[in-house]
Design an enzyme around this catalytic site. Structure first.
Site, PDB file in Angstrom:
ATOM      1  N   ASP A   1      -5.295  -3.834  -3.209  1.00  0.00           N
ATOM      2  CA  ASP A   1      -4.389  -3.442  -2.141  1.00  0.00           C
ATOM      3  C   ASP A   1      -4.250  -4.599  -1.147  1.00  0.00           C
ATOM      4  O   ASP A   1      -5.233  -5.081  -0.595  1.00  0.00           O
ATOM      5  CB  ASP A   1      -4.975  -2.207  -1.446  1.00  0.00           C
ATOM      6  CG  ASP A   1      -4.006  -1.538  -0.495  1.00  0.00           C
ATOM      7  OD1 ASP A   1      -3.243  -2.250   0.169  1.00  0.00           O
ATOM      8  OD2 ASP A   1      -4.026  -0.290  -0.414  1.00  0.00           O
TER       9      ASP A   1
ATOM     10  N   SER B   1       0.812  -1.211   0.000  1.00  0.00           N
ATOM     11  CA  SER B   1       0.000   0.000   0.000  1.00  0.00           C
ATOM     12  C   SER B   1       0.856   1.276   0.000  1.00  0.00           C
ATOM     13  O   SER B   1       1.716   1.444  -0.853  1.00  0.00           O
ATOM     14  CB  SER B   1      -0.956  -0.044   1.192  1.00  0.00           C
ATOM     15  OG  SER B   1      -2.053   0.819   1.008  1.00  0.00           O
TER      16      SER B   1
END
Length: 581
Positions: free
Chosen positions: A435, A103
């Site tokens: 993600d 991320s």
């Protein structure tokens, strides 16, 4: 409609670096890391050995040290820079083999790896980061131009929108080079070998739910990570990830996606769905209205005003539908716009039908009706005849992706491949990469498998909330997949969650040593009150600019966690290094 002089031009090209295996376009299914990675790790080991010997240590073999940097939006990107800068300053970065990011930390990693000299002077990179974050450099015209180009792709998704809206806005940076660009440096071992983490949304939550959903990007290969002797991995050359394959053969080659896209692919789960929806709505409004009076918008002619209003109402309809609001007022607005308009006869009829039976169909049927309305309103001939066809195509695709909540669309290189394990998807033409923070907010699953021989993990955790969540989630993951991991005393660490220390060590038989560093702790913050204040100041989904003082403080806190524990890190590396006989 007359075609205006408003055009979209983008003067850039993503730079990729072909490798020796790219010609064959092979798909690799195996239980090991690639030969290219082995070579890079071997050469990196020579670099690490040299660094240790320069300190007077009589060693002939060094442990594999993996640095994990977690997610956390811009907070994580800045903290990651601070950690890497301090590791470099203290000489510890020279002892690191792998850096694996999730991320927001991948925003920092991609910025450093995109430059040929990004790792030579991390203090300079840190100062550049501070300077860049103080500039109001997000350019709506550039962002919109990039989006219109991206919308020409058949795999356009909300990840593209996220790339040039939120990620570009927060980082104040566009990166046109590609991950394969890192190959020369990684092959020589002059930089730690990078691993960018995502997960396959289909494997994570679909009908074939499995814990083996991790999908990695390295300079050489991209694919589903191997767990070692139990489950093989499946990989394709990084330069070919996104190209069309069928039955193991390359059907259509497509350019490698650049770092700007990769950082959005890795970093698109900053908050809950409602926060993401609001952010997308705010940026879509900027693209249709401009962020200032100086912005030149694509649809400006008299007929275009009606078209722009229609676009906005269609977007609002989808937004209200997804947030469980009342769609009736929006449908009535569309009814007023479309009735009698020569461009929308079919759409007007469907709108009337939707108003009459608004509460009767199921939610799935309502979604399909809205999808049909989009298609009948923004028809191909209308798009082609408009004054800004590329803008309309971008708008139509974005609204459609929003309705279906489509992220990370990527051609599945395993499509109809008969040589894979049942746990890997072969029946889907597309993968939907997401993600990895939605699974575990740190890339433990990519460095723990025995094939990477990690002996020490330096886990820098920039998460919001529980500073030990990644540790607990990883222990659960490892038990499910029979991967060695040190024992974790949940009760003990739960007691310290609100005021953690800056250093924890977890050790166990046949498992790597894990050193865990919570970002905000009682050592660098001093008290629970200050920790809470820091967490509030640096919220994950904060979209307002950080002041330079705030950036400096975050860098200072993250550096302190490295500096205050230099001795412990170095001692453990020396302890596991093998001396000469």
């Amino acid at each position: 409609m007359a075609r205006s002089m408003w055009t979209l031009q983008v003067a850039y090209s993503a730079e990729s670096y072909p490798g020796p295996h790219d010609e064959s376009s092979d798909i690799r299914i195996h239980f090991e890391i690639s030969e290219e990675e082995k070579k890079a790790v071997k050469n990196r080991g020579k670099h690490v050995l040299k660094a240790l010997k320069s300190l007077g240590l009589n060693v002939k073999k060094v442990p594999v040290v993996s640095v994990l940097v977690s997610g956390g939006g811009l907070r994580a990107a800045i903290a990651c820079q601070g950690v890497l800068s301090e590791l470099s300053h203290l000489g510890l970065l020279d002892m690191v083999t792998y850096i694996a990011g999730v991320s927001g930390s991948t925003w920092c990693m991609s910025s450093l790896y995109s430059q040929s000299d990004g790792w030579k002077d991390l203090e300079k990179a840190e100062n550049e980061l501070r300077r860049r974050l103080q500039e109001d450099s997000w350019n709506i015209s550039i962002a919109l131009a990039r989006l219109c180009v991206a919308a020409e792709r058949d795999d356009y998704s909300l990840t593209d929108f996220w790339s040039y809206s939120v990620v570009y806005y927060l980082t104040k940076e566009l990166l046109d080079t590609c991950l394969s660009h890192v190959r020369p440096q990684s092959e020589m071992g002059t930089v730690p070998y990078p691993i960018f983490a995502t997960i396959d949304g289909y494997l994570k939550s679909g009908e074939k739910k499995t814990l083996n959903a991790w999908f990695e990007f390295t300079p050489d290969w991209a694919g589903y990570s191997t767990l070692g002797s139990s489950t093989p991995g499946a990989y394709v050359s990084t330069t070919h990830c996104g190209s069309e394959f069928e039955g193991g053969k390359l059907i259509k080659q497509k350019p490698e996606r650049d770092f700007s896209y990769l950082r959005a692919l890795c970093g698109s789960a900053l908050a809950d769905m409602n926060s993401i929806l609001k952010s997308i709505k705010d940026f879509f409004w900027k693209f249709t209205h401009g962020s200032s009076t100086q912005d030149k918008m694509p649809i400006t002619d008299p007929e275009g005003i009606t078209l722009k209003t229609t676009l906005e109402e269609l977007f609002n309809l989808v937004y209200i539908f997804l947030t469980d609001g009342d769609c009736l007022p929006i449908l009535k607005n569309l009814q007023c716009i479309m009735t009698g308009n020569k461009h929308f006869p079919e759409a007007a009829t469907l709108t009337n039908q939707m108003i009459e039976c608004l509460h009767q169909p199921s939610r799935d049927q309502q979604r399909q009706l809205i999808k049909d309305l989009l298609e009948k309103t923004l028809k191909q001939d209308l798009v082609e005849e408009s004054s800004a066809p590329s803008f309309l195509k971008f708008s139509r695709k974005t609204i459609d992706c929003l309705l279906s909540w489509t992220w990370g669309t990527t051609n599945n290189f395993l499509y109809k491949n008969g040589n894979t394990e049942d746990s890997l998807p072969t029946d889907k033409k597309n993968m939907y990469l997401m993600d990895a923070a939605l699974a575990i907010n740190s890339a433990y699953p990519l460095v723990l498998p025995p094939v990477r021989n990690t002996e020490i993990i330096l886990s820098f955790d920039f998460s919001a909330g529980d500073p030990f969540e990644t540790i607990k989630a990883t222990e659960k993951y490892c038990k499910a997949n029979n991967i060695p991991f040190p024992p974790v005393n949940d009760a003990k660490i739960d007691q310290e969650a609100k005021t953690p220390s800056d250093f924890y060590i977890f050790e166990g038989e046949k498992a790597p040593v894990v050193m865990h560093f919570p970002l905000f702790n009682k050592v660098n913050c001093g008290s629970e009150e200050v920790i809470e204040k820091r967490c509030k100041t640096y919220e994950t989904f904060r979209l307002t600019n950080y002041s330079d003082e705030e950036v400096y403080q975050l860098l200072k806190d993250s550096k302190a966690n490295v500096r205050n524990n230099k001795g412990r890190i170095f001692m453990k590396i020396c302890e596991l290094a093998k001396g000469t006989s």
